[in-house]
Scaffold this motif. Structure first.
Motif, mmCIF file in Angstrom:
data_model
loop_
_atom_site.group_PDB
_atom_site.id
_atom_site.type_symbol
_atom_site.label_atom_id
_atom_site.label_comp_id
_atom_site.label_asym_id
_atom_site.label_seq_id
_atom_site.Cartn_x
_atom_site.Cartn_y
_atom_site.Cartn_z
ATOM 1 N N ALA A 38 -23.915 13.788 20.636
ATOM 2 C CA ALA A 38 -25.036 14.445 21.305
ATOM 3 C C ALA A 38 -25.787 15.294 20.281
ATOM 4 N N ALA A 39 -27.031 15.625 20.605
ATOM 5 C CA ALA A 39 -27.820 16.439 19.677
ATOM 6 C C ALA A 39 -27.197 17.818 19.545
ATOM 7 N N GLY A 40 -27.208 18.328 18.336
ATOM 8 C CA GLY A 40 -26.655 19.654 18.110
ATOM 9 C C GLY A 40 -26.942 20.141 16.713
ATOM 10 N N GLY A 41 -26.660 21.408 16.488
ATOM 11 C CA GLY A 41 -26.895 22.001 15.183
ATOM 12 C C GLY A 41 -25.792 21.668 14.203
ATOM 13 N N GLY A 42 -26.044 21.980 12.941
ATOM 14 C CA GLY A 42 -25.074 21.721 11.881
ATOM 15 C C GLY A 42 -24.209 22.932 11.589
ATOM 16 N N ARG A 43 -23.149 22.686 10.857
ATOM 17 C CA ARG A 43 -22.186 23.744 10.520
ATOM 18 C C ARG A 43 -22.613 24.458 9.254
ATOM 19 N N ALA A 44 -22.590 25.776 9.282
ATOM 20 C CA ALA A 44 -22.863 26.570 8.086
ATOM 21 C C ALA A 44 -21.707 26.415 7.102
ATOM 22 N N LYS A 45 -22.043 26.357 5.831
ATOM 23 C CA LYS A 45 -21.021 26.249 4.793
ATOM 24 C C LYS A 45 -21.184 27.416 3.833
ATOM 25 N N ASN A 46 -20.243 28.338 3.921
ATOM 26 C CA ASN A 46 -20.308 29.557 3.122
ATOM 27 C C ASN A 46 -19.340 29.473 1.953
ATOM 28 N N PRO A 47 -19.791 29.720 0.733
ATOM 29 C CA PRO A 47 -18.864 29.715 -0.398
ATOM 30 C C PRO A 47 -17.879 30.879 -0.285
ATOM 31 N N PHE A 48 -16.642 30.632 -0.696
ATOM 32 C CA PHE A 48 -15.651 31.696 -0.733
ATOM 33 C C PHE A 48 -14.675 31.396 -1.853
ATOM 34 N N GLU A 49 -13.942 32.417 -2.279
ATOM 35 C CA GLU A 49 -12.989 32.293 -3.372
ATOM 36 C C GLU A 49 -11.566 32.363 -2.820
ATOM 37 N N LEU A 50 -10.740 31.385 -3.179
ATOM 38 C CA LEU A 50 -9.342 31.424 -2.759
ATOM 39 C C LEU A 50 -8.635 32.675 -3.260
ATOM 40 N N ALA A 51 -9.045 33.156 -4.425
ATOM 41 C CA ALA A 51 -8.402 34.339 -5.003
ATOM 42 C C ALA A 51 -8.632 35.588 -4.165
ATOM 43 N N ALA A 52 -9.625 35.546 -3.262
ATOM 44 C CA ALA A 52 -9.885 36.698 -2.399
ATOM 45 C C ALA A 52 -8.857 36.820 -1.275
ATOM 46 N N ILE A 53 -8.052 35.782 -1.073
ATOM 47 C CA ILE A 53 -7.077 35.782 0.020
ATOM 48 C C ILE A 53 -5.849 36.587 -0.396
ATOM 49 N N LYS A 54 -5.527 37.582 0.390
ATOM 50 C CA LYS A 54 -4.399 38.476 0.088
ATOM 51 C C LYS A 54 -3.189 38.215 0.968
ATOM 52 N N ALA A 55 -3.351 37.463 2.032
ATOM 53 C CA ALA A 55 -2.270 37.271 2.994
ATOM 54 C C ALA A 55 -1.171 36.385 2.419
ATOM 55 N N PRO A 56 0.095 36.664 2.750
ATOM 56 C CA PRO A 56 1.164 35.708 2.441
ATOM 57 C C PRO A 56 0.825 34.354 3.060
ATOM 58 N N THR A 57 0.972 33.302 2.283
ATOM 59 C CA THR A 57 0.474 31.987 2.694
ATOM 60 C C THR A 57 1.522 30.912 2.486
ATOM 61 N N LEU A 58 1.736 30.122 3.536
ATOM 62 C CA LEU A 58 2.575 28.934 3.461
ATOM 63 C C LEU A 58 1.657 27.718 3.459
ATOM 64 N N VAL A 59 1.720 26.939 2.401
ATOM 65 C CA VAL A 59 0.902 25.737 2.273
ATOM 66 C C VAL A 59 1.814 24.532 2.487
ATOM 67 N N VAL A 60 1.488 23.717 3.480
ATOM 68 C CA VAL A 60 2.343 22.598 3.858
ATOM 69 C C VAL A 60 1.595 21.291 3.641
ATOM 70 N N SER A 61 2.260 20.345 2.998
ATOM 71 C CA SER A 61 1.720 18.993 2.879
ATOM 72 C C SER A 61 2.758 18.012 3.408
ATOM 73 N N GLY A 62 2.282 16.802 3.706
ATOM 74 C CA GLY A 62 3.163 15.749 4.186
ATOM 75 C C GLY A 62 3.306 14.653 3.151
ATOM 76 N N ALA A 63 4.515 14.189 2.936
ATOM 77 C CA ALA A 63 4.756 13.154 1.930
ATOM 78 C C ALA A 63 4.055 11.846 2.275
#
Length: 249
Positions: free
Chosen positions: A172-197
């Motif tokens: 259906a007709a609709g607007g687009g998603r804004a894409k804002n640049p950000f730096e991963l280094a700005a993230i301070k939270a403890p983070t669990l990164v999970v991938s699947g084999a």
């Protein structure tokens, strides 16, 4: 609020962000275990998914999430994001580091990642099927691509339903998603990164990169998982999330 959501339980807040081939129902197998473990669980449908249509104007997923948390008077939250939802979670954690006290990424996407030939081919095939009006075929392609070998028939049917709903909204007709640049280094939270084999190499590479760029992050690869572990092994994924939430501080 302008996006649909549900809230269950009481306690520290956990917000679950769905992938780009599902909606908030992808977390059905994790909500009750998290509530039973003592958490307040929030599940939104991002714009163009589930019960949230696309608006006629440009929208910003990260602003939507931050606005929902403010509306619910949540000042600290653990964000859990799958694929597309992982990308949104990363942006929220980078833009509002004081808001996010934990981050879990399951097969996360990442802005600026150059897709492999394999991933490009999947996208081209999906686009061709959608343009030809074969939405069922396009949805089945998503099931075949993104569910790992442990997924049962019910998981496949669930993805089909959720993806078909997304096509209904997104064609259906609709607007687009804004894409804002950000730096991963700005993230301070403890983070669990999970991938699947069993996931596409793109998402495994993203996981390695993201874990290397966030100061307090570690990477776990699940030997049984594809791209959507919450649907492939719901109980194991719930245990993974609860284990992270109960980690020593």
């Amino acid at each position: 609020m302008t996006i649909s959501y549900d809230v269950s339980g009481d306690g520290p807040a956990v917000l679950l962000l769905h992938s780009g081939v599902t909606d908030r129902r992808m977390w059905d197998g994790q909500v009750q275990p998290l509530v039973d473990a003592g958490y307040r669980v929030v599940r939104p449908d991002l714009r163009g998914f589930g019960d949230t249509p696309l608006p006629p104007h440009t929208f910003d997923n990260a602003d939507d999430v931050a606005g929902l948390l403010d509306f619910l008077n949540i000042r600290q939250v653990t964000l859990v994001g799958s694929s597309y939802g992982g990308e949104v979670a990363l942006e929220v954690a980078a833009r509002w580091p004081g808001l996010v006290d934990g981050l879990v990424l399951l097969g996360s996407a990442l802005p600026g990642h150059a897709p492999s030939f394999e991933l490009q081919l999947v996208g081209e095939r999906e686009e061709a099927l959608v343009e030809a009006g074969d939405l069922q075929g396009a949805a089945q392609l998503m099931v075949d691509t993104f569910l790992g070998p442990d997924a049962d028939a019910a998981a496949g049917q669930a993805v089909l339903r959720m993806q078909m709903r997304a096509y209904e909204l997104q064609t259906a007709a609709g607007g687009g998603r804004a894409k804002n640049p950000f730096e991963l280094a700005a993230i301070k939270a403890p983070t669990l990164v999970v991938s699947g084999a069993h996931d596409l190499d793109d998402f495994r590479q993203i996981a390695t990169h993201v874990a290397s760029q966030i100061a307090d992050a570690y990477h776990v690869e699940l030997p049984w998982a594809g791209h959507l572990p919450s649907l492939e092994r719901p109980s194991a994924t719930a245990d993974l999330l609860i284990g992270f939430l109960r980690r020593p501080r």
